[in-house]
Every structure is written in structure tokens, then in C-alpha cells.
Design an enzyme around this catalytic site. Structure first.
Site, PDB file in Angstrom:
ATOM      1  CD  GLU A  68     -14.205  41.803  15.751  1.00 14.06           C
ATOM      2  OE1 GLU A  68     -14.061  41.949  14.645  1.00 14.06           O
ATOM      3  OE2 GLU A  68     -14.207  42.864  16.406  1.00 14.06           O
ATOM      4  CG  ASN A 109     -13.659  40.137  22.948  1.00 21.87           C
ATOM      5  OD1 ASN A 109     -14.206  40.584  23.817  1.00 21.87           O
ATOM      6  ND2 ASN A 109     -12.980  41.101  22.110  1.00 21.87           N
ATOM      7  CG  HIS A 147     -16.546  48.999  19.864  1.00 19.97           C
ATOM      8  ND1 HIS A 147     -15.553  49.773  20.783  1.00 19.97           N
ATOM      9  CD2 HIS A 147     -15.872  47.853  19.694  1.00 19.97           C
ATOM     10  CE1 HIS A 147     -14.516  49.054  20.822  1.00 19.97           C
ATOM     11  NE2 HIS A 147     -14.657  47.915  20.317  1.00 19.97           N
ATOM     12  CD  GLU A 184     -12.578  45.122  21.718  1.00 22.10           C
ATOM     13  OE1 GLU A 184     -12.911  45.684  20.668  1.00 22.10           O
ATOM     14  OE2 GLU A 184     -12.264  43.906  21.481  1.00 22.10           O
ATOM     15  CG  ASP A 242     -15.403  52.704  22.052  1.00 18.75           C
ATOM     16  OD1 ASP A 242     -16.470  52.157  21.609  1.00 18.75           O
ATOM     17  OD2 ASP A 242     -14.515  52.659  21.341  1.00 18.75           O
TER      18      ASP A 242
END
Ligand SMILES: *[C@@H]1O[C@H](CO)[C@@H](O)[C@H](O)[C@H]1NC(C)=O
Length: 366
Positions: free
Chosen positions: A175, A216, A252, A280, A282
Site C-alpha cells: 500500500e 502489493n 477488496h 486478498e 473479497d
């Protein structure tokens, strides 16, 4: 909370709530059962089974140490037909691994690596350098440029070498971008400048030459300014021979509003000469859950997985835990949730079928 009814052989269609009128114009679900029928998954195939059949290296899940005493949970997590890769959700982050300068704690990470080895699963290390969940001594130390460079180097060297030879990949930096593609403000950027990224990657390569080294981030799933920032940085790192092997897309996402051009974005990344992974995943929804939202979620999972499936350099997919029971979403996004392919009772949702459909390449929703 809703429970899911097990309904035989209905596929994803025509499963509707039993409603009875309760007073004038009121069609709440039947109160006598307290249960609303929601569609469930029907695919008999495992997720990593489907990923491997599609030529991918892995399908994985994040997990956390405090889940590993939950018997029904670990029997799914350790099932290699479902998951052949694990990411520790928290226990390899800086605040966990180096809470005081030079004082390291690898116990939580060791426990997850041991679990993964026992289950014959790959591990993605997460993460060396991140502005969040950072030990306070780093931000509060008023270190000068060269001292902080040494701290970044020492930390990265210590954690990566501790698990040398045991990691498929490391998220070396996490990030580091703003939404407009510029570098995010942090103690590292303020004190060292953008070259802290290079310091971390070089230290990681030296500590474990066999681990794939990743950058990432979130909101770099589709085309856009932030993804362009990633492209420019990776190009510049590679031209300076900084060892970077991969780009991780956190993914996400939100039901019904996927970012545009995910496949094209994956292709612009792999064209840089790096691999990519969805790290990651979702896909959350605004509560309450309905059959319609679950159906849209199935399509959205199929679309994201389908994009990875279509791009050769997309090596694998990790979901950010596999059950709503342990999802991070409700605690961070009030009123949202139900983001994962297993519900909180460990029943599979239509999203599960969406993942399988994405890997078979039969269903692509644009
Ligand atoms: C920190 O030092 C490096 C050289 O090691 C230099 O390139 C960089 O510009 C310095 N950063 C700041 C913010 O002064």
C-alpha cells in the site's frame, strides 16, 4: 443473522423466501422458522482443484492464529482440494514481528507456516514494509535518513531470512500508493524518499533468493491512475535492476461495482515482465443479504477469477479468509459484509460456484 437452508438440486435458480403476510402489506419472512431460504453452492469441485486444472499455481486463503483452534474451520482450511496456499493475516506484520527495535517475535508466523507445511500448502509472506500496523517505535523514533534506511534493511532482512526457503512469495512493500498514483505519505517516504522501496526489495532478495518479491496494493485491480503509478514504478525499478518479481492486487471489491478492465490491467502488469496474483480477494455487499445480491456476487467472483484465468502470468488467487465468520469487513465497513464464499456457518454460497466458473473460463461477465 440468516442461516442458509440446504436445498437439494435446485441449482442457483428459483430459491425464494417463503413469505406470509403479517398484517397490512407486511411480507416479512415467515416468523415460525426464523430462517430465510438463500441459494447455496452446488459445485462438487474444490477451489484449488479448479485453479490447478486451469493451470494456476494455487488457490489460497488468509488465516489468523486465533482461528486455528476452530475445528470445523481448520478442517476446511487444511483441505488441499480447497486451498494449497495460506497467507498469515496479521502475524508477519511489523508490529507483530519487531515490536521493539532489534527484538523479534516470529511465534505467530511460525505457527501458520507450520500449519501450511503440514497441509502441504504454499505460504505468501505478508508484509515487510507497510505504513499501517507498524510498530510505534518506527514512527516515533525521529530517525534520520540513513538510520531509517538501516532499520528498513534490518527488519526486512530479519523477517525474510527467518523463513528463508519456506515462502512462495513476500509482499515486500504494501500500500505505498495514493489513489492518484503518487507515493503515499509515510515515515518512510518522508525520511528516506521513494528509495525506501528499493532498500526493502534489495534486502529481501539477499535474505531469500528463492522467494518471489511482490509489491502489493488495493484499488489497482482495474485500469486507472493508481495502476498507472504501479506501472511507472515497476518499470523504473526494473530499469535500475531492483529485484521485483510480482504485483499483488488485493481486490477488496464491492458486489455490483467491479472496477473496469481487470483483465487488461493484469495484462499491462505482466507485460512489464513480472507475474501477478490476486492476493486478498473479497467482494462485500450492503446488508441485509438477499438471493439477488448473492447471485450478483457469484457473477462478480466469476468475473474476477475469469480475468486471472485469462492471463497466463496471473499465478494464483488468495481470498482474505474464506468464511464470513472471520471476515475483516464488518468491523471496518459498517453495515457491509457477507464478502466470502463460505457463510458464517461454514456453508458454501453461490460465490463458491462463481469461483469454479471463473476457472473453467465458461462464464465471463463484463
Ligand atoms: C536519503 O538518502 C538517500 C541516499 O542514501 C538520498 O538519495 C535521499 O534523497 C535522501 N532522502 C531525503 C529525504 O533526504
Amino acid at each position: 443473522m440468516f442461516a442458509y437452508l440446504s436445498l437439494l438440486a435446485l441449482g442457483q435458480l428459483a430459491v425464494t423466501a417463503v413469505v406470509v403476510p403479517i398484517g397490512h402489506g407486511d411480507t416479512r419472512p415467515q416468523a415460525s422458522t426464523g430462517v430465510r431460504a438463500l441459494p447455496i453452492a452446488t459445485s462438487p469441485v474444490g477451489l484449488s482443484q479448479a485453479a490447478k486444472a486451469a493451470g494456476k499455481l494455487y488457490f489460497g486463503s488468509a488465516t489468523d492464529n486465533y482461528h486455528l483452534t476452530d475445528g470445523p474451520y481448520i478442517s476446511i482450511l487444511s483441505d488441499q482440494l480447497q486451498f494449497n496456499q495460506i497467507t498469515p493475516g496479521n502475524s508477519m506484520k511489523w508490529d507483530a514481528t519487531e515490536p521493539r527495535r532489534g527484538v523479534f517475535n516470529f511465534a505467530g508466523g511460525d505457527e501458520i507456516v507450520a500449519f501450511a507445511r503440514k497441509s502441504n500448502q504454499l505460504v505468501r509472506g505478508h508484509t515487510c514494509v507497510w505504513h499501517s500496523q507498524l510498530a510505534p517505535w518506527v514512527t516515533q523514533g525521529n530517525f534520520d535518513n540513513s538510520t531509517l534506511q538501516q532499520i528498513v534493511k534490518d527488519h526486512t532482512t530479519a523477517v525474510v531470512s527467518h523463513w528463508k526457503g519456506q515462502m512462495y512469495a513476500w509482499d515486500v512493500v504494501n500500500e505505498i500508493f495514493n489513489e492518484d498514483g503518487t507515493f503515499r505519505q509515510s515515515v518512510f517516504l518522508d525520511t528516506i524518499g521513494p528509495s525506501y522501496v528499493e532498500v526493502a526489495f534489495r534486502a529481501a532478495r539477499e535474505a531469500d533468493p528463492s522467494a518471489k518479491l511482490y509489491l502489493n496494493d488495493y484499488n489497482i485491480d482495474g485500469l486507472g491512475a493508481k495502476s498507472t503509478g504501479v506501472v511507472n514504478l515497476v518499470r523504473s525499478l526494473k530499469s535500475s535492476n531492483v529485484p521485483i518479481d510480482g504485483i499483488g492486487l488485493q481486490a477488496h471489491l464491492i458486489v455490483g461495482s467491479l472496477p473496469p478492465n481487470i483483465q487488461e490491467n493484469l495484462e499491462q502488469f505482466t507485460n512489464l515482465g513480472v507475474e501477478v496474483a490476486i492476493t486478498e480477494l473479497d467482494i462485500r455487499m450492503t446488508l441485509p443479504v438477499t438471493p439477488e445480491k448473492l447471485e450478483q456476487q457469484r457473477k462478480d467472483y466469476a468475473s474476477v477469477i475469469g480475468a486471472c484465468n485469462a492471463v497466463k502470468g496471473c499465478v494464483g488467487v488468495t481470498i482474505w479468509d474464506f468464511t464470513d465468520k472471520y471476515s475483516w469487513i464488518p468491523s471496518v465497513f459498517a453495515g457491509e459484509g457477507v464478502a466470502l464464499p463460505w457463510d458464517e456457518n461454514l456453508e458454501r454460497k453461490p460465490a463458491y460456484d462463481g469461483i469454479i466458473q471463473g476457472f473453467t473460463g465458461q462464464v465471463l461477465y463484463k
